[in-house]
Every structure is written in structure tokens, then in C-alpha cells.
Scaffold this motif. Structure first.
Motif, PDB file in Angstrom:
ATOM      1  N   ARG A 330      37.179   0.074  -1.650  1.00  0.00           N
ATOM      2  CA  ARG A 330      38.037  -0.023  -1.298  1.00  0.00           C
ATOM      3  C   ARG A 330      39.242   0.586  -0.759  1.00  0.00           C
ATOM      4  NH1 ARG A 330      38.709  -5.722  -0.362  1.00  0.00           N
ATOM      5  NH2 ARG A 330      36.550  -6.498  -2.348  1.00  0.00           N
ATOM      6  N   ILE A 331      39.735   0.970   0.139  1.00  0.00           N
ATOM      7  CA  ILE A 331      41.250   1.275   0.769  1.00  0.00           C
ATOM      8  C   ILE A 331      42.053   0.240   1.314  1.00  0.00           C
ATOM      9  CG2 ILE A 331      42.089   3.110   2.047  1.00  0.00           C
ATOM     10  CD1 ILE A 331      40.493   4.432   2.601  1.00  0.00           C
ATOM     11  N   ARG A 332      43.337  -0.293   0.070  1.00  0.00           N
ATOM     12  CA  ARG A 332      43.948  -0.778   0.812  1.00  0.00           C
ATOM     13  C   ARG A 332      45.278  -0.925   1.141  1.00  0.00           C
ATOM     14  NH1 ARG A 332      44.056  -5.588  -3.311  1.00  0.00           N
ATOM     15  NH2 ARG A 332      41.662  -7.009  -1.988  1.00  0.00           N
ATOM     16  N   ILE A 333      45.740  -1.521   2.036  1.00  0.00           N
ATOM     17  CA  ILE A 333      46.948  -1.484   2.999  1.00  0.00           C
ATOM     18  C   ILE A 333      48.021  -2.889   2.534  1.00  0.00           C
ATOM     19  CG2 ILE A 333      48.483   0.131   4.310  1.00  0.00           C
ATOM     20  CD1 ILE A 333      45.655   1.500   5.208  1.00  0.00           C
ATOM     21  N   GLU A 334      48.958  -2.380   2.233  1.00  0.00           N
ATOM     22  CA  GLU A 334      49.401  -4.033   2.196  1.00  0.00           C
ATOM     23  C   GLU A 334      51.593  -3.555   1.845  1.00  0.00           C
ATOM     24  OE1 GLU A 334      48.292  -6.049  -1.410  1.00  0.00           O
ATOM     25  OE2 GLU A 334      49.327  -4.462  -2.747  1.00  0.00           O
ATOM     26  N   ASP A 335      52.244  -4.418   2.698  1.00  0.00           N
ATOM     27  CA  ASP A 335      53.275  -4.442   3.096  1.00  0.00           C
ATOM     28  C   ASP A 335      54.298  -5.520   2.531  1.00  0.00           C
ATOM     29  OD1 ASP A 335      54.062  -6.509   5.201  1.00  0.00           O
ATOM     30  OD2 ASP A 335      52.188  -4.534   6.044  1.00  0.00           O
ATOM     31  N   ASN A 336      55.229  -6.312   2.495  1.00  0.00           N
ATOM     32  CA  ASN A 336      56.292  -6.976   1.882  1.00  0.00           C
ATOM     33  C   ASN A 336      56.956  -7.471   2.987  1.00  0.00           C
ATOM     34  OD1 ASN A 336      58.159  -4.986   1.964  1.00  0.00           O
ATOM     35  ND2 ASN A 336      58.935  -5.309  -0.048  1.00  0.00           N
ATOM     36  N   GLY A 337      56.394  -6.972   3.552  1.00  0.00           N
ATOM     37  CA  GLY A 337      57.197  -7.728   5.428  1.00  0.00           C
ATOM     38  C   GLY A 337      57.046  -8.785   5.805  1.00  0.00           C
ATOM     39  N   LYS A 338      57.251  -9.648   7.148  1.00  0.00           N
ATOM     40  CA  LYS A 338      57.146 -10.662   7.541  1.00  0.00           C
ATOM     41  C   LYS A 338      55.904 -11.307   7.932  1.00  0.00           C
ATOM     42  CE  LYS A 338      57.024  -9.855  12.738  1.00  0.00           C
ATOM     43  NZ  LYS A 338      58.269  -9.743  14.071  1.00  0.00           N
ATOM     44  N   GLY A 339      54.540 -10.396   7.861  1.00  0.00           N
ATOM     45  CA  GLY A 339      53.589 -10.726   7.851  1.00  0.00           C
ATOM     46  C   GLY A 339      52.734 -10.576   9.408  1.00  0.00           C
ATOM     47  N   ILE A 340      51.649 -10.974   9.705  1.00  0.00           N
ATOM     48  CA  ILE A 340      50.519 -10.562  10.889  1.00  0.00           C
ATOM     49  C   ILE A 340      50.050 -11.125  10.708  1.00  0.00           C
ATOM     50  CG2 ILE A 340      49.568  -8.339  10.459  1.00  0.00           C
ATOM     51  CD1 ILE A 340      50.107  -8.040  13.384  1.00  0.00           C
ATOM     52  N   CYS A 341      48.640 -12.111  11.594  1.00  0.00           N
ATOM     53  CA  CYS A 341      48.029 -12.868  11.226  1.00  0.00           C
ATOM     54  C   CYS A 341      46.654 -12.240  12.843  1.00  0.00           C
ATOM     55  CB  CYS A 341      47.609 -13.932  11.442  1.00  0.00           C
ATOM     56  SG  CYS A 341      45.691 -15.031  11.980  1.00  0.00           S
ATOM     57  N   ALA A 342      45.564 -11.619  11.980  1.00  0.00           N
ATOM     58  CA  ALA A 342      45.065 -10.723  13.304  1.00  0.00           C
ATOM     59  C   ALA A 342      44.539 -11.270  14.403  1.00  0.00           C
ATOM     60  CB  ALA A 342      43.350  -9.854  12.620  1.00  0.00           C
ATOM     61  N   ASP A 343      44.515 -12.553  14.404  1.00  0.00           N
ATOM     62  CA  ASP A 343      44.326 -13.440  15.153  1.00  0.00           C
ATOM     63  C   ASP A 343      45.257 -13.909  16.096  1.00  0.00           C
ATOM     64  OD1 ASP A 343      44.652 -15.608  13.859  1.00  0.00           O
ATOM     65  OD2 ASP A 343      43.287 -16.955  13.634  1.00  0.00           O
ATOM     66  N   GLN A 344      46.261 -13.902  15.914  1.00  0.00           N
ATOM     67  CA  GLN A 344      47.541 -14.169  16.308  1.00  0.00           C
ATOM     68  C   GLN A 344      48.807 -12.610  17.311  1.00  0.00           C
ATOM     69  OE1 GLN A 344      50.176 -15.603  14.138  1.00  0.00           O
ATOM     70  NE2 GLN A 344      48.761 -17.755  13.851  1.00  0.00           N
ATOM     71  N   ALA A 345      47.722 -11.427  17.346  1.00  0.00           N
ATOM     72  CA  ALA A 345      48.086 -10.599  17.733  1.00  0.00           C
ATOM     73  C   ALA A 345      47.816 -10.829  19.499  1.00  0.00           C
ATOM     74  CB  ALA A 345      46.995  -9.377  17.361  1.00  0.00           C
ATOM     75  N   ARG A 346      49.252  -9.917  19.860  1.00  0.00           N
ATOM     76  CA  ARG A 346      48.588  -9.842  21.352  1.00  0.00           C
ATOM     77  C   ARG A 346      48.018  -9.392  21.630  1.00  0.00           C
ATOM     78  NH1 ARG A 346      53.146  -6.271  21.007  1.00  0.00           N
ATOM     79  NH2 ARG A 346      52.305  -4.681  22.875  1.00  0.00           N
ATOM     80  N   GLN A 347      47.282  -9.622  22.880  1.00  0.00           N
ATOM     81  CA  GLN A 347      46.167 -10.060  23.921  1.00  0.00           C
ATOM     82  C   GLN A 347      46.203  -8.416  24.652  1.00  0.00           C
ATOM     83  OE1 GLN A 347      43.315 -11.508  23.888  1.00  0.00           O
ATOM     84  NE2 GLN A 347      44.419 -12.465  22.277  1.00  0.00           N
ATOM     85  N   ASP A 348      47.589  -8.142  24.487  1.00  0.00           N
ATOM     86  CA  ASP A 348      47.664  -6.472  25.342  1.00  0.00           C
ATOM     87  C   ASP A 348      47.815  -4.989  24.648  1.00  0.00           C
ATOM     88  OD1 ASP A 348      49.925  -6.869  24.495  1.00  0.00           O
ATOM     89  OD2 ASP A 348      51.135  -5.815  25.877  1.00  0.00           O
ATOM     90  N   SER A 349      47.551  -5.613  23.231  1.00  0.00           N
ATOM     91  CA  SER A 349      47.687  -5.017  21.697  1.00  0.00           C
ATOM     92  C   SER A 349      46.449  -4.349  21.867  1.00  0.00           C
ATOM     93  CB  SER A 349      48.262  -5.228  21.368  1.00  0.00           C
ATOM     94  OG  SER A 349      48.307  -4.085  20.033  1.00  0.00           O
ATOM     95  N   PHE A 350      45.644  -3.202  21.509  1.00  0.00           N
ATOM     96  CA  PHE A 350      44.355  -2.476  21.675  1.00  0.00           C
ATOM     97  C   PHE A 350      44.299  -2.244  20.288  1.00  0.00           C
ATOM     98  CE2 PHE A 350      45.098  -2.695  25.789  1.00  0.00           C
ATOM     99  CZ  PHE A 350      43.972  -3.371  27.036  1.00  0.00           C
TER     100      PHE A 350
END
Length: 386
Positions: A330-350
Motif C-alpha cells: 500500500r502506497i499512501r499519499i496524504e496531505d493536510n490541505g483543503k481536501g478534494i473529492c474524486a467525483d467532483q474533479a473538473r471535467q476538463d482535468s484528465f
């Protein structure tokens, strides 16, 4: 596939002469051509784990003709160098793998090429012979496990030395062939990167500057619709330019199989120089970590780190390497930022879509989740080698 085999051509005629001089049995003499086939099978293998397993099954039958012992391999260039490889019809005694790892690692530091000892708490005895591998950083061993008493080393080595030389020659041939393949791939990728840099990247760089100036001029006019269009053009030109530059950087990136941990450490150091964030590497798998394709894994990790630097607004990021009970990593990458949700990503971001596709290529699972404490957690679970 052409493979140079000078060691095999020199070693096996010599082994046959030595065997005849020592007046060994006919079975030992007639088995030498099978060892030569073992060298070729390993050197030309396109799946070294499968080839080693197949070779172990044959070697076990050969060893059984002369000694009451089971044969094992450890330190092989597979996805897990610390794994104990065994014949398909033999189950290793409980605790044998851990004991071997401890004993062999201790003795390899002292450059010993042979190890004999009785397994604590059991009736098993071990005779291990170190393989002559080109890679000085890693050591491989062929191990015989005796269930009652440990015979004298002379008859064992007379039987095991040709086997060890054949395994070493075959594995060295395979490693050299893999190195040539990786060099050819890296050379081709570097050529593509140069072509991208000298053509599309320069054009996009020019368009990015002009689009930015156009957007700034349109803001000073009384045409809000025109300003909105020009701002979108400027944004898209910047995104295209950045993605092209990242593609060039990835094309120039080369990684040798088995050096993933080193590549991760270098990537963290690179991103530390770009920003004021604090990066942490928590490595619990050691220095050797193999995947089906290390380049795909490092691309996923670099994309995740790049997203943290550009979007997370974080002050701390951690990369954790963990080995699971089932052998997966398991390679885990985490941060203490503002957070993101995979299903809320911009449609033009690949970026996330490409990360998922790369994970599928190495039969891994990728999870992008919010952290309870805030920020984002990305888990890349790479299955154990089959």
C-alpha cells in the motif's frame, strides 16, 4: 531475442570435465545439458517469477535423486526479493523464511558464500550457497533444507555448485537483457520528449503568452462576454502548455526495475525544492520494492504529489510505503490541505483519470478519499506478485 551467453559456453564444458575427473555418477554427468537449458530459459524469460518456479520444480526432482533435501531460492529478482521461492509440491516449514532472511542477511554482510547451520527449535538443517550475481547490492541464495542430519559439505557442493552457477549465469543474462530493454525504451522516450519540446511545446508557449495578453486587454474593454471567452482561452492555453511540459518530463524519466523506493525519494526531494511544503517519507518495506511496472507506479505518485503542490494549499504531505498481510503493498499519499473529492474533479482535468488507467495497467487499485482530519488521502494498493 538474442542473448549473449559467454559464461554458459565457458562454464559448462569446464563443469563436465571436473565431474569426470571426480568420477561422479552418470546421472550427474548427463544432467549438465539440462543445466545449460536452465541458463537459457532464465536468460530469455519474459516472466522471471514463472521461470524460476518452473526451474525449481525440475531442480527438486534432480536433488531428490542424490540427497534427501528440499531446495529453495531467496533473494531472487522478483517483485519481492525477500520471498522464499519453493517447488510447487513442497510447503516450507513454518518460520523457515524468517530464519533464512535473518541468517543470510547477517552472513552476506561478511561476504560469506556458504552457510551451514541447524534451524533453532527443529530437526531441520540448512546448507546455503550464495549465487554469483552481477548486482553487487543484492545477493541471491540457493538453499538446501535437510530434515534429519546435515551431510558433509563436499558432496553437497559437488552437486549444488553447478546448479548455483547455472542459476547465477541465467539470472545475470536476464538482468542484462532487461537493462538493454530499459535503455532502449528510455532512449526512445527521450527522442519523443525532444521532438515535443522543439515543436508543440514552443508553439503552446507562444500561444500561452499571447492568450494571457489578450485576456488582460479584454478585461479593460466594456465587453464582458468577450472578456470571459478570452479568459477561458488563456486558461486552456496554460493548461495545455503545463500538461505538455509534464509529458516531456515524464518521457525523460527513466527508472530501473526494483529501484522504485529510490525514485520515490528523489521525487519527494524534487517537489520539496518547488515549494515551502514539508514532505515526509515513511518507508516500511525496505530498499527493494518491485511492481509489475515500476514506471507506472512512479508516474501515479508524481501526479499525486504535483496535485498536492498545485491545488491542496497544504503545509505537510506524507508518502507511506506499507506491506500488507497478504503480501500486497500500500502506497499512501496524504496531505493536510483543503481536501478534494474524486467525483467532483473538473471535467476538463484528465489527471485522476490517467492515474486510474495507470493503476489498472499494473493490476493495482487506486482510492482517492478525504481525510477525517482534513485534506486528501490517496491509496495505491499493488497486489503481491503471482
Amino acid at each position: 531475442m538474442a542473448v549473449s551467453m559467454p559464461l554458459w559456453l565457458l562454464n559448462f564444458p569446464r563443469l563436465l570435465r571436473e565431474q569426470r575427473q571426480q568420477q561422479v555418477t552418470r546421472k550427474e554427468i548427463t544432467y549438465a545439458p539440462a543445466l545449460s537449458q536452465l541458463v537459457i530459459d532464465l536468460a530469455c524469460s519474459d516472466n522471471i517469477s514463472h521461470s524460476l518456479q518452473h526451474s525449481l520444480d525440475h531442480l527438486q526432482r534432480y536433488i531428490s535423486l542424490h540427497l534427501e533435501a528440499d531446495i529453495y531460492l531467496i533473494g531472487m529478482p522478483t517483485s519481492d526479493r525477500q520471498a522464499l521461492l519453493h517447488p510447487a509440491n513442497i510447503a516450507p516449514p513454518m518460520g523457515l523464511a524468517a530464519q533464512l532472511r535473518y541468517q543470510l542477511n547477517e552472513h552476506s554482510i561478511q561476504d560469506a558464500n556458504e552457510l551451514r547451520y541447524k534451524l533453532p527449535g527443529s530437526d531441520l538443517s540448512i546448507h546455503a550457497l550464495q549465487l554469483a550475481l552481477d548486482d553487487a547490492k543484492n545477493t541471491g541464495w540457493v538453499v538446501l533444507c535437510f530434515k534429519d542430519h546435515l551431510p558433509d559439505s563436499t558432496p553437497i557442493n559437488r552437486l549444488l555448485t553447478p546448479v548455483g552457477e547455472a542459476l547465477g549465469s541465467g539470472l545475470n543474462g536476464w538482468c542484462r537483457q532487461q537493462s538493454r530493454i530499459n535503455e532502449a525504451i528510455s532512449s526512445e522516450k527521450a527522442a519523443h520528449a525532444a521532438e515535443l519540446h522543439d515543436s508543440i511545446a514552443q508553439i503552446l508557449g507562444y500561444m500561452r503568452i499571447k492568450a494571457s495578453r489578450l485576456a488582460q486587454q479584454c478585461k479593460n474593454t466594456s465587453e464582458p462576454e468577450l472578456a470571459k471567452i478570452s479568459e477561458d482561452l488563456s486558461h486552456q492555453a496554460q493548461c495545455a502548455y503545463r500538461q505538455t511540459r509534464e509529458l516531456i518530463a515524464c518521457s525523460r524519466l527513466s527508472i530501473e526495475q526494483g529501484h522504485l523506493v529510490e525514485a520515490i525519494s528523489q521525487a519527494i526531494g524534487e517537489f520539496e525544492q518547488r515549494c515551502a511544503m514539508v514532505f515526509e517519507l515513511d518507508n516500511r518495506v525496505g530498499t527493494q520494492l518491485f511492481t509489475e511496472d515500476d514506471s507506472q507506479a512512479i508516474f501515479i505518485i508524481r501526479e499525486a504529489l504535483n496535485n498536492i503542490v498545485r491545488h491542496a494549499h497544504a503545509s505537510h504531505a506524507r508518502v507511506q510505503l506499507l506491506r500488507q498481510n497478504d503480501g500486497s503493498v500500500r502506497i499512501r499519499i496524504e496531505d493536510n490541505g483543503k481536501g478534494i473529492c474524486a467525483d467532483q474533479a473538473r471535467q476538463d482535468s484528465f489527471g485522476m483519470k490517467i492515474m486510474q488507467e495507470r493503476a489498472e495497467r499494473i493490476h493495482a487499485n487506486l482510492f482517492i478519499l478525504p481525510r477525517v482530519q482534513g485534506g486528501t488521502r490517496i491509496d495505491l494498493i499493488i497486489p503481491a506478485a503471482k
